[in-house]
Write an enzyme that holds these catalytic residues in place. Structure first.
Site, PDB file in Angstrom:
ATOM      1  N   ASP A 130       0.493  -1.302  -0.134  1.00 31.47           N
ATOM      2  CA  ASP A 130      -0.149   0.316  -0.435  1.00 31.47           C
ATOM      3  C   ASP A 130       0.426   1.123   0.657  1.00 31.47           C
ATOM      4  O   ASP A 130       1.981   1.180   0.400  1.00 31.47           O
ATOM      5  CB  ASP A 130      -0.897   0.089   0.972  1.00 31.47           C
ATOM      6  CG  ASP A 130      -1.894   0.550   1.096  1.00 31.47           C
ATOM      7  OD1 ASP A 130      -2.591   1.286   0.441  1.00 31.47           O
ATOM      8  OD2 ASP A 130      -1.609   1.791   2.268  1.00 31.47           O
TER       9      ASP A 130
ATOM     10  N   ASP B 155      -6.790  -1.420   2.955  1.00 32.08           N
ATOM     11  CA  ASP B 155      -6.365  -3.292   2.925  1.00 32.08           C
ATOM     12  C   ASP B 155      -6.453  -4.741   3.366  1.00 32.08           C
ATOM     13  O   ASP B 155      -5.635  -5.481   3.251  1.00 32.08           O
ATOM     14  CB  ASP B 155      -4.432  -2.614   3.792  1.00 32.08           C
ATOM     15  CG  ASP B 155      -3.877  -1.542   3.222  1.00 32.08           C
ATOM     16  OD1 ASP B 155      -4.669  -0.884   1.690  1.00 32.08           O
ATOM     17  OD2 ASP B 155      -3.695  -0.395   3.886  1.00 32.08           O
TER      18      ASP B 155
ATOM     19  N   ASP C 108      -1.522  -0.776   5.846  1.00 32.58           N
ATOM     20  CA  ASP C 108      -2.084  -0.797   7.423  1.00 32.58           C
ATOM     21  C   ASP C 108      -3.301   0.125   7.581  1.00 32.58           C
ATOM     22  O   ASP C 108      -3.466   0.363   8.270  1.00 32.58           O
ATOM     23  CB  ASP C 108      -1.091   0.524   7.950  1.00 32.58           C
ATOM     24  CG  ASP C 108      -1.839   1.891   6.966  1.00 32.58           C
ATOM     25  OD1 ASP C 108      -2.146   1.621   6.045  1.00 32.58           O
ATOM     26  OD2 ASP C 108      -0.908   3.297   7.603  1.00 32.58           O
TER      27      ASP C 108
END
Length: 721
Positions: free
Chosen positions: A409, A613, A609
């Site tokens: 990410d 996600d 995080d």
């Protein structure tokens, strides 16, 4: 003690993982509320949670007493048996010697060796044949034969008698094997205790006392157990932080190596987070307590490491499959050895047959095979905790070693996750501050880092935030709701198109900020586009070197982000290049891409995080959560990086590779040892060299094999990451 069979597993007593519970390191499903033995493998149970006081293991104390008692009796027993064969004239008359040996051996076998036979009997009753089954059979056969030969020698034919017409006895073999087994158990228990040193070291980091500040300003030292949320605590220079909280006053540098594995200190100022167990530098700080007891980060780390140490890696299935048929096979080989020596062996045939069969049973003890994987996992996860890598389960550790594709990410993973509002552009329909106030009121209900930056920007301008109604979050798109009676929609271009608003008037402005690495969000009020907010999230200083190190290890790096392509490309460039960038994604898109990569044959690790996600983290072969991320992300991941940057992922991958290499070494040694030891014990070398392996040597070799496996696993505690 009861044994319950549930879903194919064996449980002893309660299944609770309370602090007072005991567990088998090889079979984590076996738990009970007190010390004891595992009914599956016969090993001594261990406390579920490592205690800070490192109190004596009752099993170790008991085996130590038994070992020294056996040793004191074994010395004269061995001297008498060897002296009878080597010395002339005999020290003791031939007819008396067996009786003295019986008197010396009986306390060893029936007294000191009683736990061995109890475990052997338990293995038979539960139909879980293990190492103690073989030891019990071997020692029992040697002792019972010798006992009958001593008490009823007339039962034996002349062909079974030795010099002087005496029936040979093997008390010294039975006594020595029991003594060596006890020694092996002692050394193994001590080595296994060392696997808890990493957790124990973490527990020692937390101070026992805290300096609490009362409402009147007075300060008193109190036990940490008396500190509650909301208290103020002073942390003086050089002191350890007692509990989790935030800095209320003061500035200082804090050593957070217990969390991150890195020696560099971190500057702390008002509003900075502090973690219990970290070490304050030269400044004085006043801490506002936010978490105590089991809710602190240190307690959570200890709990996670303890649970990970008890988990089973898929490679353990290899050892399990081998063990399932190994003991019956060894018993069959021992029986075949006895028959062959009895039929075609040299005189005394029965003596040779018995000793060689006993040697096979003793040397084939599968304890080294059973220890191969659990010991490496226990030491490896403890080493990971010291390096800022929390392993949720052994399966994740094994999967990470095989990963060839890393999906990451952007926000909060490559970037710091603490973005700031850098620009507001409007179309003139609403004043700049009005646009910001409306957006901030709505984003105050969101937990997204970009939304928090907008709220912080409004706070800096001291703007009042109105009441919000019907707040909704569109994952991967933005948010919407009613603010002070007005319809407000915030998000990316897809969000605007969803509600029928054309973002074209501000697209060029948005592209300008995206190309600099900023994220942009369109704002619509009452069905009209009114402005654009630009938020910049600095790239973590560790991201670039970490990405380059991972690429150098042969990993393919793929960035997945809900942000736009221009911003994503700017971040990719800032970290030195990423193999593939995919932008404008929803949470389900990220999970879908992870599944597509896996379907194409890739071994995928996903690092993220945020809440968005979590689906992708769960879909990957192994999910890696940033420690600074949301609880949902951490819960969905197999590993957590406590500091929250990718440098720890480099260490995590090196750790996983080291652990898997260590496990393979242990399994290889265990299988080779038994593959060579059993034929030698059966007497395969006798026709060529005249070499036979006595039960005493077999017992010593068996103990050494376990120690080699445990010692090799302990090397992981000092592996360089």
């Amino acid at each position: 003690m009861t044994i319950e069979h549930h879903d194919g597993s064996v449980f002893v007593g309660e299944r609770s993982a309370d602090a007072g519970a005991w567990i088998c390191p090889m079979h984590p499903a076996v738990r009970q509320p007190h010390a004891g033995i595992c009914p599956i493998c016969g090993m001594a149970l261990e406390p579920v949670l490592v205690s800070v006081d490192d109190s004596a293991n009752p099993e170790l104390a008991d085996f130590s007493r038994r070992f020294w008692a056996a040793t004191l009796l074994c010395i004269p027993l061995l001297g008498l048996a060897m002296g009878s064969d080597m010395l002339r004239p005999r020290l003791v008359p031939a007819g008396v010697s067996p009786w003295i040996q019986l008197a010396l051996c009986t306390p060893i076998v029936a007294g000191a060796g009683l736990p061995v036979f109890r475990r052997a009997w338990t293995s038979v009753v539960t139909r879980r044949l293990n190492m103690f089954t073989l030891i019990g059979l071997g020692v029992g056969a040697a002792f019972l034969y010798s006992l009958i030969a001593t008490v009823l020698p007339d039962l034996f034919s002349p062909s079974l008698r030795g010099h002087g017409g005496m029936v040979p006895v093997y008390y010294e073999s039975a006594g020595m094997v029991v003594t060596l087994v006890l020694l092996g158990q002692i050394l193994e228990l001590r080595a296994r205790a060392a696997t808890g040193n990493a957790i124990r070291a973490l527990l020692h980091l937390a101070p026992k006392m805290a300096r609490r500040i009362a409402k009147d300003g007075s300060e008193t030292d109190v036990p940490v157990s008396e500190v509650v949320i909301g208290d103020r605590v002073r942390i003086r220079p050089g002191e350890a932080v007692p509990v989790d909280g935030v800095v209320l006053e003061g500035r200082s540098s804090v050593d957070e190596s217990m969390l991150t594995g890195e020696s560099a200190t971190v500057q702390k100022t008002p509003a900075s987070a502090l973690t219990g167990g970290t070490l304050n530098g030269s400044g004085s700080l006043i801490l506002g307590v936010r978490a105590v007891g089991s809710d602190t980060m240190l307690a959570q780390i200890v709990r996670m490491v303890s649970e990970a140490q008890r988990s089973r890696a898929p490679i353990q299935a290899v050892a399990d499959r081998v063990s399932s048929w190994f003991v019956p096979l060894v018993i069959a080989i021992a029986v075949a050895t006895f028959v062959i020596w009895l039929v075609v062996g040299p005189e005394p045939r029965f003596g040779h047959a018995l000793l060689n069969a006993v040697s096979v049973l003793i040397i084939a003890c599968p304890c080294a095979l059973g220890l191969a994987t659990p010991m490496s996992i226990m030491v490896g996860t403890g080493r990971g905790a010291k390096a800022g890598v929390l392993v949720k389960n052994a399966e994740a550790l094994q999967a990470l070693a095989a990963v060839d594709t890393l999906v990451i990410d952007k926000t909060g993973t490559l970037t710091e996750g603490h973005p700031k509002l850098v620009a507001i552009k409007t179309l003139g329909r609403e004043p700049e501050n009005a646009v910001l106030a409306l957006a901030a009121a709505l984003e105050a209900r969101s937990e997204h880092p970009l939304g928090l930056a907008i709220v912080a920007g409004a706070s800096d301008r001291k703007l009042a935030l109105a009441e919000v109604a019907d707040f909704q979050s569109q994952a991967g798109l933005g948010v919407s709701g009613w603010v002070d009676g007005r319809s407000v929609v915030i998000g990316n271009a897809s969000q605007m198109e969803r509600v029928g608003i054309e973002p074209v008037p501000l697209e060029e402005t948005a592209d300008h900020y995206r190309n600099t690495g900023a994220s942009t969000m369109f704002v619509a009020v009452d069905g009209h586009l009114v402005g654009l907010l630009a938020v910049a999230d600095p790239v973590r200083s560790a991201s670039g070197p970490a990405i380059q190190a991972l690429r150098a290890d042969g990993l393919r790096i793929v960035m997945l982000t809900g942000d736009n392509l221009a911003t994503a490309m700017a971040v990719a460039k800032a970290v030195g290049g990423i193999d593939e960038v995919r932008a404008d994604l929803r949470p389900e898109d990220k999970a879908r891409i992870v599944w597509e990569l896996r379907a194409a044959g890739a071994k995928v690790a996903m690092a993220g995080d945020g809440v968005n996600d979590a689906p992708a983290l769960a879909a990957a072969d192994v999910g890696v959560a940033m420690g600074s991320g949301t609880d949902v992300a951490i819960a969905s991941a197999g590993l957590t990086l406590t500091k929250g940057d990718l440098s720890a992922l480099v260490r995590a991958r090196r750790l996983s590779i080291a652990v898997m290499r260590n496990i393979r070494q242990n399994l290889f040694f265990s299988l080779v040892f038994n593959g060579v030891g059993v034929p030698v014990a059966a007497g395969i070398l006798y026709p060529l060299t005249g070499t036979l392996l006595s039960p005493m040597i077999a017992g010593a070799a068996m103990a050494v094999s376990s120690l080699v496996v445990v010692g090799n696993a302990l090397r992981l505690s000092s592996v360089r990451l």
